[in-house]
Design a protein around this motif. Sequence first.
Motif, PDB file in Angstrom:
ATOM      1  N   HIS A  43      -2.304   0.942  12.676  1.00  0.00           N
ATOM      2  CA  HIS A  43      -2.748   0.748  11.286  1.00  0.00           C
ATOM      3  C   HIS A  43      -4.213   1.112  11.085  1.00  0.00           C
ATOM      4  CE1 HIS A  43      -1.711  -0.389   7.260  1.00  0.00           C
ATOM      5  NE2 HIS A  43      -0.506  -0.733   7.683  1.00  0.00           N
TER       6      HIS A  43
ATOM      7  N   HIS B  98       3.612   2.306  13.984  1.00  0.00           N
ATOM      8  CA  HIS B  98       2.383   3.103  14.041  1.00  0.00           C
ATOM      9  C   HIS B  98       1.146   2.230  14.119  1.00  0.00           C
ATOM     10  CE1 HIS B  98       1.294   2.248   9.776  1.00  0.00           C
ATOM     11  NE2 HIS B  98       2.591   2.352   9.526  1.00  0.00           N
TER      12      HIS B  98
ATOM     13  N   HIS C 127       0.856  -1.188   0.000  1.00  0.00           N
ATOM     14  CA  HIS C 127       0.000   0.000   0.000  1.00  0.00           C
ATOM     15  C   HIS C 127       0.888   1.233   0.000  1.00  0.00           C
ATOM     16  CE1 HIS C 127       0.824   0.782   4.299  1.00  0.00           C
ATOM     17  NE2 HIS C 127       0.674  -0.511   4.509  1.00  0.00           N
TER      18      HIS C 127
ATOM     19  N   HIS D 130       7.672  -1.573  11.005  1.00  0.00           N
ATOM     20  CA  HIS D 130       8.278  -1.819   9.693  1.00  0.00           C
ATOM     21  C   HIS D 130       9.623  -2.551   9.850  1.00  0.00           C
ATOM     22  CE1 HIS D 130       6.236   1.581   7.122  1.00  0.00           C
ATOM     23  NE2 HIS D 130       5.404   1.144   8.055  1.00  0.00           N
TER      24      HIS D 130
HETATM   25 CU1  C2O Z   1       1.094  -1.291   6.393  1.00  0.00          CU
HETATM   26 CU2  C2O Z   1       3.428   1.779   7.799  1.00  0.00          CU
HETATM   27  O1  C2O Z   1       2.282   0.261   7.088  1.00  0.00           O
END
Ligand code: C2O
Length: 465
Positions: free
Chosen positions: A449, A447, A138, A402
């Motif tokens: 989601h 973060h 994404h 990440h």
């Molecule tokens: Cu699915 Cu920062 O991401």
Amino acid sequence: MPISRRTLLKGCSIAATAYGTGLALPAARRAFAGAPAELVAHEGSALLAAGRPTGAVMTYGLGGAGDGVPPVLRMRKGEEFAARLVNRLQEPTTVHWHGLRIANAMDGVPEMTQPYVYPGDSFDYRFTPPDAGTFWYHPHCNTLTQMGRGLTGVLVVEDPADPVFDAEIVLNLRDFRLGGDGQFIAPFKPRDAARSGTFGTVRTTNWQSEPVYDAPAGGLVRVRIAATDVTRVYRLGLEGAGAMVIALDGNPLAAPFPLDLCDVGPGQRMDIVLRMPASEGMVATLSNVKGSAPWTVARFRAVGADKKRSLRDVGALPANPIPVADLKAAEIIPLEFTATAEHGARESICGSLGYTFWAINRVAWPGDTADGVAPLAELKLGKSYVFRVANRTPHAHPIHLHGMSFHIVASNQPRLLGHATDTILLQPDETADLALVADNPGAWMLHCHIIEHQKTGMSSYVTVT
Ligand code: C2O
Ligand code: CU
């Protein structure tokens, strides 16, 4: 018939049963085409709701335009994958490969790992996925709009050692926020962003409503499920067939267990093997049972003669090489997820929602860049750490890291422990220990989601040097 509510052990029901050896079926796999793919981000229209097409939809096309749901990208564990992102949107974008433990420069975070990819420009991604499983991709720019309008695709990393099933079905679960005329409406309401998030109005699976998939009667079907919605936490259950959960968030379970009900939050994945009904025409139904009225996610219809397979033949998938932290030597890093009353939203190239509702360790992420924000932690390459995450809010938060996967090693709430993941669905008032080895150098985002939470402060980063 709707699925009745049952007691739920948070984050999946678990049975203690151990299951047998791997399924030995003839290996017939198509070769992976290694040529660099062109992944074109573009606008279009799509038929998402009954009635008329929705305009201003955003999607990815492979090797050209292409309408509808973003393609399932297939790659192979240990083999290089290359894709050129071509931006035909009218705003900057990037691609983040959610869950892949790859080099920082390929992680797709604007200003942190790469420049913005402006309209008309392109960016070459090239990496070798170290883990097999179900992942997704994404943008990481103006995400509430770009993901909300369609840019969420499933990514499958194959392993030549994977068992072969009678069929494989990929389900990309998400909503769209459309008005009665089938067109996009405001992507969020501030009062909902400050709570559990703003929900879409049209629920889809692979951009369809209640799709039906044919699969061999009595066969074993691998269903790869990705929750790519910006807000919704699914609680999935199956009727009309038995199923085993074989992987969560891309990582195989050492001991697969029967699917009862399983919570899958934004960003998370669940791989199940379902045993199709034995007689032709019979249907199994996957439903979402969270919320007031259960609704159908997808149906599976048996076709052909009974293959007479058994769920007892479903064994564990080959494990991924996730490093295991040394808990005795690990440094503990407390991370607190809270609401905040401070207002610090900054105008950003990747869009600002104009509000600040959330914080990690009392700091709200202000905009696109880390300007003025210190990392949550400066990790030393190769060392072990425990992130002691505490949810000090009455809402669930799917917290995603990440670049590195972690093992959930403790929690004050009932949940599956010991499993490796990139996203934990942190329950209200939950405190959990996430153990990891800082083995991937760079700056890595951490973060929520639920994208409204991420974009109103619940975002930060760690560094590994
Ligand atoms: Cu699915 Cu920062 O991401
Ligand atoms: Cu959140």
